[in-house]
Design a protein around this motif. Structure first.
Motif, PDB file in Angstrom:
ATOM      1  N   THR A   1       0.844  -1.185   0.000  1.00  0.00           N
ATOM      2  CA  THR A   1       0.000   0.000   0.000  1.00  0.00           C
ATOM      3  C   THR A   1       0.883   1.239   0.000  1.00  0.00           C
ATOM      4  O   THR A   1       2.031   1.195   0.457  1.00  0.00           O
ATOM      5  N   THR A   2       0.324   2.335  -0.495  1.00  0.00           N
ATOM      6  CA  THR A   2       1.036   3.610  -0.443  1.00  0.00           C
ATOM      7  C   THR A   2       0.706   4.382   0.831  1.00  0.00           C
ATOM      8  O   THR A   2       1.296   5.420   1.090  1.00  0.00           O
ATOM      9  N   VAL A   3      -0.247   3.873   1.620  1.00  0.00           N
ATOM     10  CA  VAL A   3      -0.630   4.533   2.873  1.00  0.00           C
ATOM     11  C   VAL A   3       0.545   4.434   3.842  1.00  0.00           C
ATOM     12  O   VAL A   3       0.982   3.339   4.201  1.00  0.00           O
ATOM     13  N   GLU A   4       1.066   5.584   4.240  1.00  0.00           N
ATOM     14  CA  GLU A   4       2.238   5.615   5.106  1.00  0.00           C
ATOM     15  C   GLU A   4       1.912   5.176   6.528  1.00  0.00           C
ATOM     16  O   GLU A   4       0.806   5.407   7.021  1.00  0.00           O
ATOM     17  N   LEU A   5       2.927   4.585   7.161  1.00  0.00           N
ATOM     18  CA  LEU A   5       2.807   4.276   8.591  1.00  0.00           C
ATOM     19  C   LEU A   5       2.880   5.591   9.350  1.00  0.00           C
ATOM     20  O   LEU A   5       3.667   6.471   8.993  1.00  0.00           O
ATOM     21  N   PRO A   6       2.114   5.738  10.402  1.00  0.00           N
ATOM     22  CA  PRO A   6       2.180   6.993  11.170  1.00  0.00           C
ATOM     23  C   PRO A   6       3.537   7.139  11.845  1.00  0.00           C
ATOM     24  O   PRO A   6       4.112   6.166  12.317  1.00  0.00           O
ATOM     25  N   ASP A   7       4.050   8.376  11.859  1.00  0.00           N
ATOM     26  CA  ASP A   7       5.346   8.636  12.486  1.00  0.00           C
ATOM     27  C   ASP A   7       5.251   8.621  14.004  1.00  0.00           C
ATOM     28  O   ASP A   7       6.083   8.054  14.676  1.00  0.00           O
ATOM     29  N   SER A   8       4.247   9.276  14.526  1.00  0.00           N
ATOM     30  CA  SER A   8       4.163   9.398  15.974  1.00  0.00           C
ATOM     31  C   SER A   8       2.712   9.362  16.404  1.00  0.00           C
ATOM     32  O   SER A   8       1.885  10.071  15.839  1.00  0.00           O
ATOM     33  N   PRO A   9       2.329   8.603  17.356  1.00  0.00           N
ATOM     34  CA  PRO A   9       3.176   7.616  18.013  1.00  0.00           C
ATOM     35  C   PRO A   9       3.379   6.414  17.107  1.00  0.00           C
ATOM     36  O   PRO A   9       2.529   6.098  16.278  1.00  0.00           O
ATOM     37  N   SER A  10       4.510   5.770  17.233  1.00  0.00           N
ATOM     38  CA  SER A  10       4.798   4.629  16.363  1.00  0.00           C
ATOM     39  C   SER A  10       3.952   3.423  16.770  1.00  0.00           C
ATOM     40  O   SER A  10       3.542   3.287  17.912  1.00  0.00           O
ATOM     41  N   LEU A  11       3.740   2.559  15.810  1.00  0.00           N
ATOM     42  CA  LEU A  11       2.971   1.346  16.066  1.00  0.00           C
ATOM     43  C   LEU A  11       3.940   0.192  16.330  1.00  0.00           C
ATOM     44  O   LEU A  11       4.940   0.055  15.650  1.00  0.00           O
ATOM     45  N   PHE A  12       3.625  -0.624  17.306  1.00  0.00           N
ATOM     46  CA  PHE A  12       4.492  -1.738  17.663  1.00  0.00           C
ATOM     47  C   PHE A  12       4.239  -2.944  16.767  1.00  0.00           C
ATOM     48  O   PHE A  12       5.164  -3.632  16.375  1.00  0.00           O
ATOM     49  N   LYS A  13       2.976  -3.216  16.464  1.00  0.00           N
ATOM     50  CA  LYS A  13       2.594  -4.300  15.563  1.00  0.00           C
ATOM     51  C   LYS A  13       1.550  -3.766  14.594  1.00  0.00           C
ATOM     52  O   LYS A  13       0.360  -4.006  14.749  1.00  0.00           O
ATOM     53  N   PRO A  14       2.009  -3.021  13.572  1.00  0.00           N
ATOM     54  CA  PRO A  14       1.060  -2.403  12.649  1.00  0.00           C
ATOM     55  C   PRO A  14       0.361  -3.418  11.746  1.00  0.00           C
ATOM     56  O   PRO A  14       0.966  -4.376  11.277  1.00  0.00           O
ATOM     57  N   LYS A  15      -0.924  -3.175  11.537  1.00  0.00           N
ATOM     58  CA  LYS A  15      -1.737  -3.987  10.642  1.00  0.00           C
ATOM     59  C   LYS A  15      -2.485  -3.026   9.728  1.00  0.00           C
ATOM     60  O   LYS A  15      -3.027  -2.019  10.177  1.00  0.00           O
ATOM     61  N   PHE A  16      -2.521  -3.375   8.435  1.00  0.00           N
ATOM     62  CA  PHE A  16      -3.193  -2.508   7.482  1.00  0.00           C
ATOM     63  C   PHE A  16      -4.671  -2.855   7.418  1.00  0.00           C
ATOM     64  O   PHE A  16      -5.056  -4.008   7.239  1.00  0.00           O
ATOM     65  N   ASP A  17      -5.506  -1.847   7.590  1.00  0.00           N
ATOM     66  CA  ASP A  17      -6.957  -2.004   7.459  1.00  0.00           C
ATOM     67  C   ASP A  17      -7.305  -1.564   6.042  1.00  0.00           C
ATOM     68  O   ASP A  17      -7.397  -0.373   5.747  1.00  0.00           O
ATOM     69  N   ALA A  18      -7.480  -2.553   5.154  1.00  0.00           N
ATOM     70  CA  ALA A  18      -7.713  -2.261   3.734  1.00  0.00           C
ATOM     71  C   ALA A  18      -9.020  -1.512   3.511  1.00  0.00           C
ATOM     72  O   ALA A  18      -9.109  -0.654   2.628  1.00  0.00           O
ATOM     73  N   GLU A  19     -10.017  -1.805   4.327  1.00  0.00           N
ATOM     74  CA  GLU A  19     -11.315  -1.161   4.163  1.00  0.00           C
ATOM     75  C   GLU A  19     -11.239   0.328   4.462  1.00  0.00           C
ATOM     76  O   GLU A  19     -11.770   1.168   3.732  1.00  0.00           O
ATOM     77  N   ASN A  20     -10.567   0.687   5.555  1.00  0.00           N
ATOM     78  CA  ASN A  20     -10.463   2.090   5.956  1.00  0.00           C
ATOM     79  C   ASN A  20      -9.183   2.765   5.451  1.00  0.00           C
ATOM     80  O   ASN A  20      -8.962   3.949   5.716  1.00  0.00           O
ATOM     81  N   GLN A  21      -8.325   1.980   4.782  1.00  0.00           N
ATOM     82  CA  GLN A  21      -7.076   2.507   4.241  1.00  0.00           C
ATOM     83  C   GLN A  21      -6.242   3.213   5.311  1.00  0.00           C
ATOM     84  O   GLN A  21      -5.837   4.368   5.160  1.00  0.00           O
ATOM     85  N   GLU A  22      -5.980   2.476   6.423  1.00  0.00           N
ATOM     86  CA  GLU A  22      -5.155   3.023   7.496  1.00  0.00           C
ATOM     87  C   GLU A  22      -4.447   1.893   8.232  1.00  0.00           C
ATOM     88  O   GLU A  22      -4.849   0.736   8.164  1.00  0.00           O
ATOM     89  N   TRP A  23      -3.395   2.272   8.941  1.00  0.00           N
ATOM     90  CA  TRP A  23      -2.655   1.320   9.762  1.00  0.00           C
ATOM     91  C   TRP A  23      -3.210   1.371  11.176  1.00  0.00           C
ATOM     92  O   TRP A  23      -3.503   2.451  11.686  1.00  0.00           O
ATOM     93  N   THR A  24      -3.342   0.203  11.800  1.00  0.00           N
ATOM     94  CA  THR A  24      -3.850   0.142  13.173  1.00  0.00           C
ATOM     95  C   THR A  24      -2.876  -0.643  14.045  1.00  0.00           C
ATOM     96  O   THR A  24      -2.076  -1.443  13.548  1.00  0.00           O
ATOM     97  N   GLU A  25      -2.969  -0.420  15.336  1.00  0.00           N
ATOM     98  CA  GLU A  25      -2.130  -1.130  16.314  1.00  0.00           C
ATOM     99  C   GLU A  25      -2.806  -2.440  16.685  1.00  0.00           C
ATOM    100  O   GLU A  25      -3.984  -2.464  16.996  1.00  0.00           O
ATOM    101  N   THR A  26      -2.036  -3.538  16.643  1.00  0.00           N
ATOM    102  CA  THR A  26      -2.589  -4.837  17.040  1.00  0.00           C
ATOM    103  C   THR A  26      -1.929  -5.379  18.302  1.00  0.00           C
ATOM    104  O   THR A  26      -2.370  -6.386  18.844  1.00  0.00           O
TER     105      THR A  26
END
Length: 121
Positions: free
Chosen positions: A35-60
């Protein structure tokens, strides 16, 4: 060149990669698992997961996992600190070697002087 973010079959982040291939229309060819959706810089995610439906990274990661990661990081010695310690030890070894070398040179000079006085040399 375009940076994209690769994820696995469960949409868990794997790695950032650079895409250089361009199609006939001039658009970058992005792999299906990226994906071209960037990981958020701050706060950083420890175990990022891409939510394809919402087009965002989430913390797992659970709070317990995050606390464990953070506590492990504080107890470890940083690479810079390790290098400083190794450098200090090497400097001490070098000083000891130089001292021994000087003592050997003085001993050799003394022996040569003794041999010269006795007329051997």
């Amino acid at each position: 060149m375009l940076q994209v973010y690769r994820y696995d079959e469960n949409y868990m982040f794997i790695e950032p990669i650079l895409v250089t291939e361009i199609d006939e229309k001039g658009n970058y060819i992005i792999p299906a698992d990226c994906t071209t959706v960037e990981l958020p810089d701050s706060p950083s995610l420890f175990k990022p997961k891409f939510d394809a439906e919402n087009q965002e990274w989430t913390e797992t990661a659970t709070q317990e996992e995050i606390d464990e990661i953070l506590s492990a990081g504080t107890s470890e010695v940083s690479p810079v600190s390790q290098l400083k310690e190794q450098n200090a030890l090497l400097l001490m070894q070098l000083a000891e070697t130089q001292k021994q070398s000087q003592e050997q040179a003085e001993t050799i000079a003394s022996l040569l002087m003794s041999l010269t006085e006795k007329g051997v040399l």
